[in-house]
Design an enzyme around this catalytic site. Structure first.
Site, mmCIF file in Angstrom:
data_model
loop_
_atom_site.group_PDB
_atom_site.id
_atom_site.type_symbol
_atom_site.label_atom_id
_atom_site.label_comp_id
_atom_site.label_asym_id
_atom_site.label_seq_id
_atom_site.Cartn_x
_atom_site.Cartn_y
_atom_site.Cartn_z
ATOM 1 N N ASP A 536 103.723 43.435 -46.410
ATOM 2 C CA ASP A 536 104.442 43.064 -45.189
ATOM 3 C C ASP A 536 104.708 44.315 -44.376
ATOM 4 O O ASP A 536 105.554 45.147 -44.739
ATOM 5 C CB ASP A 536 105.756 42.371 -45.554
ATOM 6 C CG ASP A 536 106.443 41.780 -44.334
ATOM 7 O OD1 ASP A 536 105.929 41.988 -43.213
ATOM 8 O OD2 ASP A 536 107.477 41.128 -44.501
ATOM 9 N N ASP A 724 70.290 52.376 -25.167
ATOM 10 C CA ASP A 724 69.837 51.155 -25.843
ATOM 11 C C ASP A 724 71.057 50.460 -26.440
ATOM 12 O O ASP A 724 71.901 51.096 -27.078
ATOM 13 C CB ASP A 724 68.830 51.493 -26.942
ATOM 14 C CG ASP A 724 68.277 50.237 -27.588
ATOM 15 O OD1 ASP A 724 68.885 49.778 -28.584
ATOM 16 O OD2 ASP A 724 67.275 49.704 -27.124
ATOM 17 N N ASP A 799 67.890 44.800 -23.663
ATOM 18 C CA ASP A 799 68.907 45.722 -24.174
ATOM 19 C C ASP A 799 68.612 47.173 -23.827
ATOM 20 O O ASP A 799 69.280 48.072 -24.329
ATOM 21 C CB ASP A 799 69.026 45.580 -25.699
ATOM 22 C CG ASP A 799 67.686 45.768 -26.395
ATOM 23 O OD1 ASP A 799 66.658 45.794 -25.706
ATOM 24 O OD2 ASP A 799 67.673 45.880 -27.637
ATOM 25 N N ASP A 1111 19.664 17.584 3.225
ATOM 26 C CA ASP A 1111 20.646 16.503 3.156
ATOM 27 C C ASP A 1111 21.576 16.683 1.965
ATOM 28 O O ASP A 1111 22.277 15.754 1.575
ATOM 29 C CB ASP A 1111 19.955 15.140 3.093
ATOM 30 C CG ASP A 1111 19.084 14.997 1.843
ATOM 31 O OD1 ASP A 1111 18.994 15.958 1.042
ATOM 32 O OD2 ASP A 1111 18.490 13.915 1.667
ATOM 33 N N ASP A 1162 12.018 12.857 2.025
ATOM 34 C CA ASP A 1162 12.793 12.081 1.063
ATOM 35 C C ASP A 1162 11.880 11.118 0.313
ATOM 36 O O ASP A 1162 11.952 10.970 -0.906
ATOM 37 C CB ASP A 1162 13.911 11.343 1.781
ATOM 38 C CG ASP A 1162 15.030 10.965 0.825
ATOM 39 O OD1 ASP A 1162 15.085 11.566 -0.267
ATOM 40 O OD2 ASP A 1162 15.838 10.099 1.161
ATOM 41 N N HIS A 1185 37.045 8.270 12.616
ATOM 42 C CA HIS A 1185 37.412 9.684 12.500
ATOM 43 C C HIS A 1185 37.759 10.284 13.850
ATOM 44 O O HIS A 1185 38.674 11.115 13.948
ATOM 45 C CB HIS A 1185 36.273 10.475 11.853
ATOM 46 C CG HIS A 1185 36.586 11.936 11.708
ATOM 47 N ND1 HIS A 1185 37.426 12.431 10.736
ATOM 48 C CD2 HIS A 1185 36.198 13.017 12.448
ATOM 49 C CE1 HIS A 1185 37.539 13.733 10.865
ATOM 50 N NE2 HIS A 1185 36.805 14.125 11.900
ATOM 51 N N CYS A 1216 37.705 19.394 13.500
ATOM 52 C CA CYS A 1216 37.928 19.525 12.064
ATOM 53 C C CYS A 1216 37.026 20.572 11.429
ATOM 54 O O CYS A 1216 37.175 20.874 10.255
ATOM 55 C CB CYS A 1216 37.704 18.186 11.354
ATOM 56 S SG CYS A 1216 38.826 16.882 11.894
ATOM 57 N N ASP A 1237 61.848 21.961 4.973
ATOM 58 C CA ASP A 1237 61.782 23.223 5.699
ATOM 59 C C ASP A 1237 61.775 22.918 7.190
ATOM 60 O O ASP A 1237 61.506 21.783 7.612
ATOM 61 C CB ASP A 1237 60.524 24.007 5.308
ATOM 62 C CG ASP A 1237 60.591 25.442 5.800
ATOM 63 O OD1 ASP A 1237 61.702 25.892 6.128
ATOM 64 O OD2 ASP A 1237 59.548 26.106 5.874
ATOM 65 N N ASP A 1289 64.481 26.632 1.349
ATOM 66 C CA ASP A 1289 64.776 28.062 1.347
ATOM 67 C C ASP A 1289 66.286 28.242 1.533
ATOM 68 O O ASP A 1289 67.027 27.263 1.638
ATOM 69 C CB ASP A 1289 63.961 28.796 2.420
ATOM 70 C CG ASP A 1289 64.259 28.280 3.823
ATOM 71 O OD1 ASP A 1289 65.346 27.715 4.023
ATOM 72 O OD2 ASP A 1289 63.410 28.428 4.716
#
Length: 1470
Positions: A536, A724, A799, A1111, A1162, A1185, A1216, A1237, A1289
């Site tokens: 003690d 380290d 580390d 072709d 062909d 198209h 295109c 975005d 973002d």
């Protein structure tokens, strides 16, 4: 009229009696008011004659103005009357009291400030001690009146400096609001904006304030609309919200609004109120702790608790009444029990001074000692009266523990309660205010000698560290105690080394460890008798029961005080006591004690010390959980040899003593196999735990550090030190809720007893969460340390710590030692043997000097036989060396590894690989070195072509090399050097962004004309930075030219090839316009090979210039990319033929449409090889198209066209054909993930959202790029589609509170990336580009940009097929949603079916069998499973019942092999 009425003459008195008491009121001032004022002058020590003059009124105002805000009604009336009198003396016309008060405030601006302005410097300092100077430092701040005009007085630099220092020190704590109120008193909006503009480093908080200002300004505009029609000439306009904020108003306008406008508008006070609202919001965000959470700790001083309470109160955004209620109720309610009892005894509503005085010292050692002493004194006096022990002895007068005087107790002491510091023991301050040395690990000698500082020999788990001196003190740890004892280390400060002869027995003695989770009882020998006694440290004497020990010799009677009262004991002197292995002599008391006690008189001789450590309990614990639905590992321990079992037992015993492991019992249901291997020195063992199963079940972690830091990215430092962290993982505690899953078992030999089971208390080796948790925890600790040690630059990887500074050697070493001490306080040891103080420093595979860096030595070994494993290690070495040694190549060496799988397969070297090896060996003989990065110098990247498809590059600054690298990646079979060069540039750019955060200036070996000629048709590179074109050989060139127009005068070769898929036989040939033809038979070929062979034949038989028509879309795609190298021998031959030509025109036509020579050739090559099918609906596809610019997949599916036809229709479109179509990759995304975005089209802001998994886009034009508009758009997405995750973002509109609130409401997880980072927002950036391309094609068809954006969304979502499944984006999104619903429904049905069991009969057998598991239920039969066999039983021979078997919980399992096997089997079947 009387004396008092003489204050005014008759004319002034007439004016005085026309002034109203209140605006628009009936009552006016009368003579009786003057008489009343004269009588009240005595109360303030003033003469009534001061009312007669203007100067006298000013002096009265000077006295009354500080008292007016908090004064009584009578005092305020007197102040108002004096202000009216002052206006009458100054002959200023006023109608009522309010106008008089306003004139006094404006013109005089407080009389005390005029005194300040005329007081000399010496007196100024004296007078200013009691008051607060004006923000501007002028008596008339913020304006001075010159004639009828007001001139602005700017803020003083001293005021701005005080404001900046306050923000930097308080970090938007609760003190900032009153500080702003004090410094901005009387400021104009111009001055307040100046105060906000000087806070450059707190843009986040300023953005919050800005949003509050915008909201308040908008509300002001709503409640104060401008008047209709033009203003009369010369009239001042009313201020709007932006005028009050100072954005659309001048300083002069602000002054006029404040002082001369009618009615006056104090725009400064209004703007201050808005700013205060914003600052209160910032304070709340920076101080998230609520006042409701402030509670007094069990041993916390009441003063500290009050400080924390009022700090939280000041940060609360509540009214004064609410704060008053919080103070009155919560301050006492949240106090600890000791203080609460005292505070309740003070009655209702005690003052704070009364509470602080009453609760001084509560909870401290002096308070507890006082209570114990008073209790013992009362009990002792009662016992002595009963025993008659007090006869004849006069009772001493009581002594006060507070003042030390006799005659009264501490509770009756009139003097203030004295406080003492628990650290230094001196009165007058508390421990938290102590300026002495803070020792986080102290050892207190029991005998009261001066304390010494000890270093911790254990980290959180008890890992030992090396002492700083050679002097070691032996330790003999107890088997049952944790590692709480450390070796003593002599400190350099305030201590001197003593010779061994002068050292006390205590210093060179040993001491043992004792656990405190049970009583520290030891067996000691007293006078030859063994006695068990309690050690003690709180007992002065040693006392033993008279029943346990009988001593001989003389003794003295004595009465000692104990917890139960006084005890009559016998005192024996010079008694021999053996404690552990020490022989001690001293006084022993024998009496009727409840328990034997060894007190400090013997413990001090034994050298006992109380060791109290600041262990890693302060390190925050990272919560960890298993994956959803996963369970912990339950694997059986495999057999181990006897020596491994013994080794594991020793290792675990040590780890348990150090606190890294804890024993667990059979109630832990989890287990992971453990084994051990010998270390490199073969003398010790290393324990390994097979956490593979646990790693599968553990939640996923994100590696917070994506790579190792590179020396080239470090700044040059004068001093460098490498540190380290020892036993890094064992320094960080593991989540207590997760520890049970790390349990493992050490078996016994021959199963002679149950195995010993342990679990980890810290991060274990081999567990997948250890690296991430350690990195994150260590990073947070270092952030706190970096704020203190700003002179140091600290770079961390796991580390390993790189520490640099620009200080001199001794100063740098002192800072590094401080860093190590701070890490040690957190439980992170830095062993001395792993600290590198002198160059060269070995760090992360590099050798570092303060002015340069090198790679650690690399040697290429020569072997007789090379295996696959050896070659892999060799390539790894060369790739590592390539970051500093230019010219290294590995292409031919890597070719040796193709087709090899087994690591031990022997590889035969080719001559090319041997030559490459020898060349690399020569390069490595010349030592190279790199320099460090200088931010102020430009960064350049030089690229060289090495040949054989390999490239080298160097990062330089002013000619000095920072880092080098190599590139040899080839994505396609056929490519050219310009395409590879673009890949090199992309790699360099990404590497520079990672290391330095900026792009270098490129030096590329290519001519500008060559690059631009190729780049005009090259569309697959999405990001190319700016570069310089450097003519340094060898140059990258285009070896042949494909013209875009037919070559006039040259023959046209129609080429074609055909192949039979079954026989692999085919033909290739050509036919010209002039009738020349040639056909060649082919064997073991394909359609593509035949087409290429036909082109080769045309090139061989044609002149220097040639027109070729094919072709074959396949051949066309290869040759139009202008490859210069290929892995295909046939393509290499075609390239060789094309190089010899002056010009080549290559064109494609659709097959089987009866086009001239194409139809003839062909038929010629297809005869006997394949069937020809001519196709219609091409015109419809072309019209489709032209309208929607659909991609080739949509055309092929809608009109039934072959792919080559559909692709050619797209290729023939002039809009295109510019850059073709993007190459689609695969995106690993969940169905609920969207990216968002903002982009700009034609000067307007377009917000775009893309569903990552399907490519479906939503877009619209928004008026402003704000959080409010973004939140509105997000709400539309939430209302239309299921969204669980949004990625954007970190722009201000996406990180705004509106978007955060919308994500919270919609339960959407919001993550942000970094702009311009190649790893962020890939999908949305690609969709922005595609959307702009589509808009460019259809822009002529619509009038408005908004229409073009919506039309482009429709075309992209519904008119373009491709990607996953060959569907449109809309079809793919809807398909994913329905599939998800079907899967969820099916899983629910399956789960319900599996809950049923089936009893059945087979054939004529009347016996019911089962129960079996129900797999499927039909109308006439059921499918069931019994064991491993599936059976089909008619419905009439089956009985289906629900399984009501009680579920076993985790604790019900037996944890034995084979137990619960059927359950595991069923789980496996399901």
């Amino acid at each position: 009229m009387g004396a008092a009425t003489s204050a005014l003459n008759r004319r002034q008195l007439d004016e005085f009696e026309h002034i109203r008491l209140r605006p628009n009121g009936k009552k006016k001032y009368q003579i009786k008011h003057l008489i009343w004022a004269g009588k009240k002058m005595d109360r303030f020590g003033l003469h009534e004659k001061l009312l007669e003059t203007e100067e006298g009124c000013k002096k009265i105002i000077e006295v009354l103005s500080p008292l007016e805000p908090t004064g009584s009604e009578g005092m305020k009336s007197l102040y108002n009357l004096v202000c009216v009198l002052l206006c009458v003396h100054q002959e200023k016309k006023v109608k009522d009291t309010e106008e008089a008060l306003a004139i006094v405030r404006q013109c005089c601006h407080l009389v005390d400030k005029e005194k300040t302005a005329v007081t000399p410097p010496g007196g100024q300092q004296k007078n200013n001690t009691g008051g607060t100077a004006t923000p501007g430092g002028s008596q008339n701040f913020p304006a001075q009146q010159q004639g009828n005009a007001w001139v602005h007085v700017p803020l003083s630099p001293r005021t701005l400096n005080a404001w900046v220092k306050a923000v930097e020190e308080k970090k938007f704590g609760a003190e900032i609001v009153p500080m702003f109120q004090a410094l901005s008193e009387g400021c104009t909006p111009y001055d307040i904006n100046q105060m906000l503009n000087v806070l450059g480093d707190h843009q986040g908080a300023l953005q919050i304030v800005k949003e509050i200002i915008n909201e308040e300004a908008a509300q002001w505009d709503v409640t104060h609309p401008p008047p209709a029609g033009p203003l009369p000439a010369g009239q001042l306009r009313d201020p709007g919200g932006s005028d009050i904020a100072g954005t659309t108003s001048t300083v002069q306008e602000q002054l006029e609004w404040i002082y001369t406008a009618n009615p006056r508008v104090d725009v400064g006070a209004i703007y201050r109120r808005w700013i205060i609202l914003g600052l209160q919001k910032c304070v709340k965000m920076y101080n998230p702790v609520s006042v409701l959470d402030i509670r007094q700790g069990p041993k916390e001083p009441f003063k500290d608790y009050v400080d924390r309470f009022y700090k939280a109160i000041r940060a609360e955004q509540a009214s004064g009444e609410v704060k008053q209620w919080m103070t009155e109720s919560l301050l006492i309610q949240n106090a600890n029990p000791d203080c609460k009892v005292i505070l309740k005894g003070l009655g209702m509503h005690p003052t704070l001074e009364e509470m602080l005085t009453a609760c001084q010292g509560v909870g401290g050692p002096s308070y507890k000692a006082k209570v114990m002493a008073e209790m013992m004194q009362n009990l002792q006096s009662q016992n002595m009266v009963q025993q008659g022990g007090g006869r004849g002895r006069p009772r001493p007068p009581p002594k006060c523990y507070n003042c030390g005087k006799f005659g009264h107790m501490q509770r009756q002491c009139p003097e203030p309660r004295k406080i003492k510091c628990l650290k230094c023991g001196k009165p007058g301050h508390l421990a938290k205010d102590c300026r002495g040395q803070v020792n986080f690990f102290r050892v207190w000698p029991v005998d009261g000698d001066k304390t010494k500082k000890f270093s911790r020999s254990h980290s959180w788990g008890g890992t030992k560290c090396a002492p700083s001196t050679e002097q070691l003190y032996t330790l003999r740890p107890s088997k049952e105690a944790p590692a709480a004892v450390c070796r003593e280390r002599e400190t350099n400060e305030k201590s001197e080394q003593k010779p061994p002869s002068e050292q006390s027995r205590l210093e060179r003695g040993i001491f043992f460890e004792l656990p405190l989770w049970r009583r520290p009882i030891r067996t000691c020998i007293i006078g030859g008798t063994a006695v068990k006694a309690l050690l003690d440290t709180g007992a002065d004497d040693t006392i033993i029961k008279d029943t346990d020990l009988q001593l001989r010799g003389s003794w003295r009677p004595k009465i000692v005080g104990g917890i139960g009262g006084g005890l009559n004991v016998k005192e024996y002197d010079n008694v021999e006591v053996q404690l552990e292995d020490k022989i001690l002599r001293g006084t022993v008391l024998i009496g009727a004690t409840p328990i034997n006690i060894i007190g400090r008189n013997f413990l001090a001789q034994a050298g006992a010390k109380l060791v109290m450590g600041q262990l890693s309990q302060t390190i925050p614990i990272t919560p960890v959980r298993l994956k959803e639905g996963a369970r912990g590992p339950r694997l059986k321990q495999w057999p181990l040899s006897k020596e491994k079992i013994i080794a594991l037992q020793e290792i675990c015993k040590t780890l348990e003593e150090e606190g890294k492991l804890s024993r667990v019992g059979g109630d832990n249901a989890y287990n992971t196999p453990v084994f051990c291997i010998r270390k490199k020195d073969k003398s010790q063992w290393r324990m390994l735990v097979d956490f593979r199963e646990l790693n599968k079940a553990t939640q996923d972690f994100f590696e917070v550090q994506l790579g190792i830091p590179h020396p080239a990215g470090l700044k040059k430092m004068k001093q460098i030190t490498i540190i380290d962290v020892g036993d890094a993982y064992y320094s960080i505690p593991l989540d207590p809720e997760f520890r049970k899953y790390t349990a493992f078992t050490i078996p016994t030999v021959n199963n002679e007893g149950p195995g010993i089971r342990y679990q980890f208390n810290c991060l274990p080796q081999g567990w997948k969460g250890s690296p991430t948790i350690f990195q994150n925890t260590a990073s947070k600790i270092l952030e706190e340390i970096k704020k203190e040690l700003k002179q140091l630059t600290i770079v961390q990887y796991m580390d390993d710590l790189w520490v640099g500074s620009q200080e001199e050697g001794p100063k740098h070493d002192q800072l590094v030692q401080t860093l190590r001490n701070r890490l040690q306080e957190w439980g992170l040891e830095t062993p001395e043997k792993k600290v590198q103080r002198e160059p060269p420093f070995e760090w992360m595979g590099y050798k570092l000097w303060p002015h340069k860096w090198k790679l650690q030595s690399i040697e290429l070994e020569k072997k007789e036989q090379w295996t696959v494993n050896d070659l892999q290690k060799l390539v790894g070495k060369l790739n590592w060396a390539a970051q500093l040694y230019p010219g290294l190549r590995t292409k031919n060496i890597c070719k040796l590894l193709r087709g090899k799988k087994n690591l031990l397969d022997v590889v035969e070297w080719t001559p090319e690989a041997e030559a490459e090896y020898e060349e690399n060996k020569e390069i490595l003989k010349t030592e190279q070195e790199g320099t460090y990065y200088a931010p102020e110098k430009p960064l350049r990247a030089a690229v060289q072509k090495l040949g054989d498809g390999q490239w080298s590059y160097q990062f330089k600054q002013e000619g000095k090399i920072l880092k080098v690298g190599k590139f040899a990646k080839q994505k396609a079979t056929h490519t050219n050097e310009l395409r590879v060069l673009a890949g090199v540039v992309q790699k360099i750019g990404k590497e520079a962004l990672v290391i330095w955060g900026q792009l270098p200036t490129f030096e590329l070996p290519v001519e500008r004309d060559t690059w631009e000629q190729w780049w005009a048709d090259y569309w697959q590179v999405s990001w190319i930075p700016e570069w310089d074109f450097v003519s340094v050989p060898p140059l990258v060139t285009l070896w042949y030219t494909l013209t875009k127009e037919p070559i006039p005068g040259e023959d046209v070769y129609y080429v074609d090839g055909a192949c039979n898929r079954q026989s692999k036989e085919g033909k290739a040939g050509y036919i010209t316009q002039q009738g020349k033809q040639r056909v060649q038979q082919l064997e073991n070929t394909t359609n593509q090979q035949a087409e290429l062979t036909a082109i080769k034949m045309a090139l061989e038989d044609s002149g220097p210039k040639v027109n070729i028509v094919t072709d074959s879309q396949y051949a066309m795609g290869i040759l139009t990319a202008q490859p210069t190298q290929s892995d295909s021998p046939l393509v290499e031959q075609i390239i060789a033929q094309m190089v010899q030509k002056e010009a080549i025109y290559l064109q494609w036509v659709p097959a089987h449409k009866g086009i001239g020579g194409n139809e003839e050739i062909d038929k010629l090559v297809s005869k006997g090889v394949r069937r020809i099918l001519f196709i219609g609906r091409i015109e419809e596809a072309q019209e489709e198209h032209d309208r929607y610019h659909s991609n080739w997949r949509n055309l092929a599916d809608t009109f039934g066209l072959p792919q080559i036809v559909a692709k050619e229709i797209v290729a023939m479109c002039p809009k295109c054909q510019v850059k073709g179509e993007p190459i689609h990759g695969q995106v690993d995304a969940s169905p609920g993930v969207w990216q968002m975005d903002c982009t700009h089209i034609e000067g307007k802001i377009v917000i775009v959202a893309v569903h990552v998994a399907s490519g479906f886009i939503e877009a619209e034009v928004i008026p402003r790029e704000t959080g409010k508009e973004t939140a509105k758009f997000l709400l539309k997405i939430i209302g239309r589609w299921p969204i669980t995750h949004l990625h954007t973002d970190n722009g201000p509109n996406f990180t705004s509170q509106e978007v955060a609130a919308m994500c919270w409401w919609g339960k959407v997880e919001h993550t942000t990336g970094v702009p311009y980072n190649p790893q962020s927002q890939g999908s949305i950036e690609s969709m922005n580009k595609q959307l702009k391309e589509i808009i460019g094609k259809i822009r002529d068809d619509c009038q408005y940009t908004e229409t073009a954006v919506l039309m482009a969304c429709h075309i992209h979502n519904f008119k373009r097929k491709g990607g996953i499944g060959g569907l449109t984006a809309a079809e793919r999104l809807i398909n994913m949603i329905t599939t998800q619903l079907e899967i969820n429904t099916l899983q629910t049905k399956i789960q319900k079916i599996l809950n049923f069991r089936v009893y059945y009969r087979e054939g004529r057998d009347p016996v019911w069998k089962g129960p079996a598991r129900l797999i499927w239920k039909g109308e006439g039969a059921v499918v069931l499973k019994e064991g491993e066999e599936l059976k089909v039983v008619p419905r009439r021979k089956a009985k289906i019942i629900k399984d009501y078997e009680p579920r076993k919980t985790l604790g019900d399992e037996t944890h034995l092999e084979g137990a619960g096997g059927s359950d595991h089997q069923m789980a496996g079947d399901s």
